[in-house]
Design a protein around this motif. Structure first.
Motif, short mmCIF file in Angstrom:
data_model
loop_
_atom_site.label_atom_id
_atom_site.label_comp_id
_atom_site.label_asym_id
_atom_site.label_seq_id
_atom_site.Cartn_x
_atom_site.Cartn_y
_atom_site.Cartn_z
N GLU A 246 0.83 -1.21 0.00
CA GLU A 246 0.00 0.00 0.00
C GLU A 246 0.87 1.26 0.00
O GLU A 246 0.54 2.26 -0.61
N SER A 247 2.00 1.19 0.71
CA SER A 247 2.93 2.31 0.79
C SER A 247 4.29 1.88 0.28
O SER A 247 4.57 0.70 0.13
N ASP A 248 5.16 2.85 0.04
CA ASP A 248 6.50 2.58 -0.46
C ASP A 248 7.25 1.65 0.49
O ASP A 248 7.13 1.76 1.71
N MET A 249 8.03 0.73 -0.06
CA MET A 249 8.79 -0.23 0.74
C MET A 249 10.25 0.19 0.91
O MET A 249 10.86 -0.15 1.89
N ASN A 250 10.81 0.85 -0.09
CA ASN A 250 12.24 1.14 -0.17
C ASN A 250 13.04 -0.15 -0.16
O ASN A 250 12.73 -1.06 -0.91
N ASP A 251 14.05 -0.30 0.71
CA ASP A 251 14.89 -1.50 0.71
C ASP A 251 14.14 -2.66 1.36
O ASP A 251 13.56 -2.52 2.44
N VAL A 252 14.20 -3.82 0.69
CA VAL A 252 13.45 -5.00 1.13
C VAL A 252 14.38 -6.21 1.16
O VAL A 252 15.17 -6.42 0.24
N ALA A 253 14.28 -7.02 2.22
CA ALA A 253 14.92 -8.34 2.27
C ALA A 253 13.78 -9.36 2.22
O ALA A 253 12.70 -9.13 2.77
N PHE A 254 14.03 -10.49 1.53
CA PHE A 254 12.99 -11.50 1.44
C PHE A 254 13.55 -12.90 1.61
O PHE A 254 14.72 -13.16 1.35
N THR A 255 12.68 -13.79 2.06
CA THR A 255 12.94 -15.22 2.12
C THR A 255 11.69 -15.91 1.59
O THR A 255 10.58 -15.58 2.00
N VAL A 256 11.87 -16.85 0.66
CA VAL A 256 10.77 -17.63 0.10
C VAL A 256 11.07 -19.09 0.37
O VAL A 256 12.16 -19.57 0.06
N VAL A 257 10.10 -19.81 0.95
CA VAL A 257 10.30 -21.21 1.31
C VAL A 257 9.38 -22.09 0.47
O VAL A 257 8.16 -21.94 0.50
N PHE A 258 10.00 -23.02 -0.27
CA PHE A 258 9.28 -24.00 -1.08
C PHE A 258 9.54 -25.38 -0.51
O PHE A 258 10.61 -25.64 0.05
N GLN A 259 8.58 -26.28 -0.67
CA GLN A 259 8.78 -27.70 -0.36
C GLN A 259 8.68 -28.42 -1.69
O GLN A 259 7.72 -28.24 -2.43
N MET A 260 9.70 -29.26 -2.01
CA MET A 260 9.74 -29.95 -3.29
C MET A 260 9.95 -31.44 -3.11
O MET A 260 10.65 -31.87 -2.19
N ASP A 261 9.36 -32.21 -4.01
CA ASP A 261 9.46 -33.67 -4.00
C ASP A 261 10.49 -34.08 -5.06
O ASP A 261 10.21 -34.02 -6.25
N SER A 262 11.66 -34.50 -4.61
CA SER A 262 12.76 -34.81 -5.55
C SER A 262 12.55 -36.10 -6.33
O SER A 262 13.37 -36.43 -7.18
N THR A 263 11.47 -36.82 -6.10
CA THR A 263 11.20 -38.04 -6.90
C THR A 263 10.43 -37.71 -8.18
O THR A 263 10.20 -38.60 -8.99
#
Length: 174
Positions: free
Chosen positions: A156-173
């Motif tokens: 909604e408002s300006d963020m300026n500098d942002v740090a992020f983490t994205v977590v995925f779960q994956m099936d390696s089979t």
């Protein structure tokens, strides 16, 4: 669940199992990977502009219009396995107020993920320099091997500098 040492590879972290797990649990852990993507960017747009979080690059791109063609390929990534988006964590230099994070998918014959989110989560980011979690575990959060995956953020408002983490779960089979 018990996990062993974290093994870091660039900006991706894979959780490795410990040797004292039961065989069935170890099989699940051996086939299921938590993939963590981390990074940061500067939100240099007018407040309320939806942008791709740079999952595979180093800058954001404004998501305008509804075209699934012509966006920079270095922003999103191709899923190496079937999986789910678990959560996104954002930390901003500013109080962003109401912030919407979207999970976007693209399939064959589409260069980029759809500009319309498959699902989205809204969180009030009321304080600056504070981490906020966007939990996708109860949302439509699945993707299949070969799909192009993107994450958007609309503050909604300006963020300026942002740090992020994205977590995925994956099936390696898969």
């Amino acid at each position: 669940w018990v996990f062993g040492d974290l093994q870091a590879y660039g900006t991706t972290t894979v959780l490795a199992p410990t040797s004292d797990m039961h065989a069935a649990t170890r099989k699940y852990v051996d086939e299921t990977r938590m993939v963590v993507l981390t990074g940061g960017y500067n939100y240099g747009y007018s407040e309320g502009t939806k942008v791709w979080i740079p999952l595979a690059g180093n800058s954001t791109v404004d998501i305008t219009g509804t075209s699934e063609y012509g966006y920079p390929e270095y922003i999103n990534f191709i899923a190496p396995y079937n999986g789910t988006l678990q959560k996104v964590i954002l930390r901003s230099e500013e109080s962003c107020r109401t912030t919407l994070v979207g999970f976007h998918l693209g399939s064959d014959n589409a260069e980029m993920p759809s500009t319309s989110a498959t699902s989205d989560v809204e969180v009030e980011m009321t304080s600056d320099d504070t981490s906020y979690e966007f939990d996708f575990s109860g949302e439509t959060n699945t993707f299949t091997k070969g799909q192009i995956v993107g994450i958007s953020v609309t503050p909604e408002s300006d963020m300026n500098d942002v740090a992020f983490t994205v977590v995925f779960q994956m099936d390696s089979t898969t």
